[in-house]
Scaffold this motif. Structure first.
Motif, PDB file in Angstrom:
ATOM      1  N   THR A  78     -31.796 -51.710  14.117  1.00 20.36           N
ATOM      2  CA  THR A  78     -32.568 -51.915  12.894  1.00 20.36           C
ATOM      3  C   THR A  78     -32.512 -53.364  12.433  1.00 20.36           C
ATOM      4  OG1 THR A  78     -30.648 -51.291  11.557  1.00 20.36           O
ATOM      5  CG2 THR A  78     -32.226 -49.554  12.101  1.00 20.36           C
ATOM      6  N   ALA A  89     -44.211 -46.865  12.139  1.00 19.23           N
ATOM      7  CA  ALA A  89     -43.630 -47.040  10.803  1.00 19.23           C
ATOM      8  C   ALA A  89     -42.936 -45.768  10.317  1.00 19.23           C
ATOM      9  CB  ALA A  89     -44.708 -47.458   9.817  1.00 19.23           C
ATOM     10  N   LYS A 110     -34.081 -45.781   9.529  1.00 22.28           N
ATOM     11  CA  LYS A 110     -33.355 -46.505   8.482  1.00 22.28           C
ATOM     12  C   LYS A 110     -32.727 -45.562   7.471  1.00 22.28           C
ATOM     13  CE  LYS A 110     -35.684 -50.982   8.728  1.00 22.28           C
ATOM     14  NZ  LYS A 110     -36.467 -52.009   8.019  1.00 22.28           N
ATOM     15  N   GLU A 111     -33.395 -44.441   7.233  1.00 21.62           N
ATOM     16  CA  GLU A 111     -32.866 -43.455   6.295  1.00 21.62           C
ATOM     17  C   GLU A 111     -31.927 -42.456   6.954  1.00 21.62           C
ATOM     18  OE1 GLU A 111     -36.276 -41.665   4.523  1.00 21.62           O
ATOM     19  OE2 GLU A 111     -36.830 -43.443   3.353  1.00 21.62           O
ATOM     20  N   LYS A 133     -38.925 -45.728   9.367  1.00 21.64           N
ATOM     21  CA  LYS A 133     -38.442 -45.222   8.070  1.00 21.64           C
ATOM     22  C   LYS A 133     -37.385 -44.131   8.279  1.00 21.64           C
ATOM     23  CE  LYS A 133     -40.274 -43.634   3.593  1.00 21.64           C
ATOM     24  NZ  LYS A 133     -39.525 -42.385   3.394  1.00 21.64           N
TER      25      LYS A 133
END
Length: 410
Positions: free
Chosen positions: A344, A356, A363-364, A360
């Motif tokens: 990341t 995308a 990252k989460e 997301k």
């Protein structure tokens, strides 16, 4: 996915200066990437290794979603003729090789790159065994997408990209009614592809809860699971007679060329669209199988490094592993593959709408273990066999359910 690569860190090359610039370290790499997009992706790794003073020996093994390649890899390791590096998926596929002491660990690289902190727990579960790392992760794939040809949908009167199974089936009905020469659903009739399609329907009908209930708890008693069987059977009415035996990339090609409207397939399909010069949002559409909140199932690829007595092999393996995990390696490879980097800390600001969603989720840390990680290889294989039998016969829903209940508990 388009991201801006950095320059190769000079220290990555300098760290292997002891080998000597004039000595090209041969590295035989076995993988199963043979389609256009896949070949373009692995070539990025090959070119980078060669520029670092190595000599990449490419050994692609086609067929079976990697099954044929894995057989070759295991047989060669057991026979004392192991390749320098070999591809596997996030799974238990290489656990026996670790137990048998056939693989080198990557603890030095893992410590340098702080994998304990950098990697999601669900990824570490697959590559870290008894406190040591045995595989370098190169990407994150999501196997559960639906791809569409936007021009075909427009001709059929479908005005927006379908976002769930019900909307896809409604759109396929329109294609069937208005475009008789177009196949509503392109499917490669191979066991692993049929299994992915079944899992797509399962996710659409029950999301994370049903996924874990089936593959972790081995509980197939819910009404949602029965509906999954019923909906899966309905999908066969949208598939053409040429499906059996078709490779996945040929099915993708049908969508690219406008011969089919939809394909359910992992995001490696996007590599084929990119390789064909197609643009997301203009030429093709993408959606997770149950909409934007579909659990992001862990899929993707790793490389393992078998033990060998041949001189220079360990040095070549260290160079390969560091290159594959480097920022440049991650960016260059994943730009072509259709997947997203496992790291990341690279530039992920300029990605397409499909990627995308994955960025997301990563990252989460919204990741969910795959069926390969939740079940034993025997149970997973038996379940896939039961799925294929149900798809390719007139077996009743009740009989299929009984067979799958036995399969998941192996």
């Amino acid at each position: 996915m388009i991201v801006r690569p950095t320059q190769l860190v000079a220290a990555l090359i300098a760290g292997f200066a002891m080998v000597g610039a004039a000595q090209a370290q041969k590295a035989e790499v076995i993988h199963w990437w043979t389609s256009g997009g896949e070949a373009a992706a692995i070539k990025e790794f090959a070119n980078m290794y060669n520029k670092m003073g190595g000599s990449w020996q490419d050994n692609p093994v086609a067929g079976g979603g990697g099954g044929a390649a894995r057989t070759v890899i295991i047989n060669r390791m057991q026979g004392g003729d192991a390749p320098t590096a070999a591809q596997f998926n996030y799974s238990n596929q290489y656990r026996e090789a670790i137990t048998a002491g056939l693989l080198n660990n990557l603890d030095d690289l893992a410590k340098k790159e702080n994998w304990d902190a950098a990697l999601p727990e669900s990824i570490k579960t697959s590559i870290k065994v008894n406190g040591s790392y045995y595989a370098v992760p190169v990407n994150l794939h999501m196997p559960h997408w639906v791809w569409s040809n936007k021009a075909v949908l427009a001709k059929a009167g479908v005005t927006k990209d379908p976002q769930n199974l019900a909307e896809v089936m409604a759109a396929m009905d329109q294609v069937k009614a208005k475009l008789p020469g177009v196949v509503p659903l392109a499917l490669g009739g191979q066991g692993w592809q049929e299994a992915i399609l079944f899992q797509d329907v399962l996710l659409a009908n029950g999301g994370k809860d049903l996924w874990l209930k089936v593959f972790k708890d081995k509980d197939l008693s819910s009404k949602e699971f029965r509906k999954t069987l019923e909906d899966f059977r309905k999908l066969k009415g949208y598939v053409d007679a040429g499906s059996p035996g078709r490779d996945w990339n040929l099915a993708t090609g049908m969508v690219i060329e406008g011969k089919a409207a939809f394909q359910y397939m992992g995001d490696w399909a996007k590599g084929e669209f990119i390789n064909a010069g197609k643009v997301q949002g203009k030429d093709f559409g993408c959606a997770l199988v149950a909409g934007p909140n579909t659990p992001y199932i862990i899929g993707g690829d790793v490389f393992v490094f078998p033990k060998s007595d041949k001189p220079g092999v360990k040095e070549a393996q260290a160079k390969l592993a560091a290159m594959m995990y480097s920022k440049d390696g991650q960016v260059a490879f994943n730009n072509k593959k259709g997947s997203i980097p496992i790291r990341t800390d690279v530039d992920l600001t300029k990605v397409d709408a499909c990627a995308a969603i994955g960025v997301k989720a990563l990252k989460e840390r919204r990741l969910l273990e795959s069926q390969d990680q939740l079940m034993s290889p025997d149970a997973n294989g038996a379940m896939n066999d039961a799925i294929s039998k149900f798809w390719n016969s007139d077996q009743s829903v009740d009989d299929a359910l009984k067979a799958m209940q036995v399969a998941v508990k192996r």
